[in-house]
Write an enzyme that holds these catalytic residues in place. Sequence first.
Site: not given
Length: 188
Positions: A77, A104
């Site tokens: 994260d 992503e």
Amino acid sequence: RKARMKAEEELKEANRRLEALSLTDQLTGLFNRRHLYVVFDSESRRARRDKMQLAYYLIDIDYFKRFNDSYGHLCGDMALRQVANCLQRACRRPSDAAFRIGGEEFSILSVHRSAEDVVVFGEKMRQSIEDLKIPHQGSDINEFVTVSVGGACKVPSSEDTFDYFMAEADRRLYQAKSSGRNRLAVSD
């Protein structure tokens, strides 16, 4: 009367905050996919009117599953936020906008004067993420986090839809990945 006016102002402010939340990705603070469609429509019309190159970039962090496996999701994260901040900094002009598509994957929508400018912008963006020097021991290509970028660009016609730009950028992203990753591939 004062109490009613205060309550109305508080309600307006709450609605502004809700609208902002509905347009942004909670983790990264970038615009979300939903807002991408709105921005695409307005920028496509502007690029068509001004006869400029509309560029849509798809950006994918290379070997991100391995990153999460090596460092954990909390570090994943943090890396996503760093990449998002880097992309946001690349968007310096009012017509540039960065989005988190999911996982992503990110995207940028921008307008340029020439196809060469599209390539220069995409390469600077790719290099700036590598220059963050986020360690990535699970990568086969680099000791740091890198991205592969696929770009679609053209002066749009009234028939060119978001789906066209997305499909072309996706093809180019696949080309960048199959050519070794950590690179940019843009349509002609």
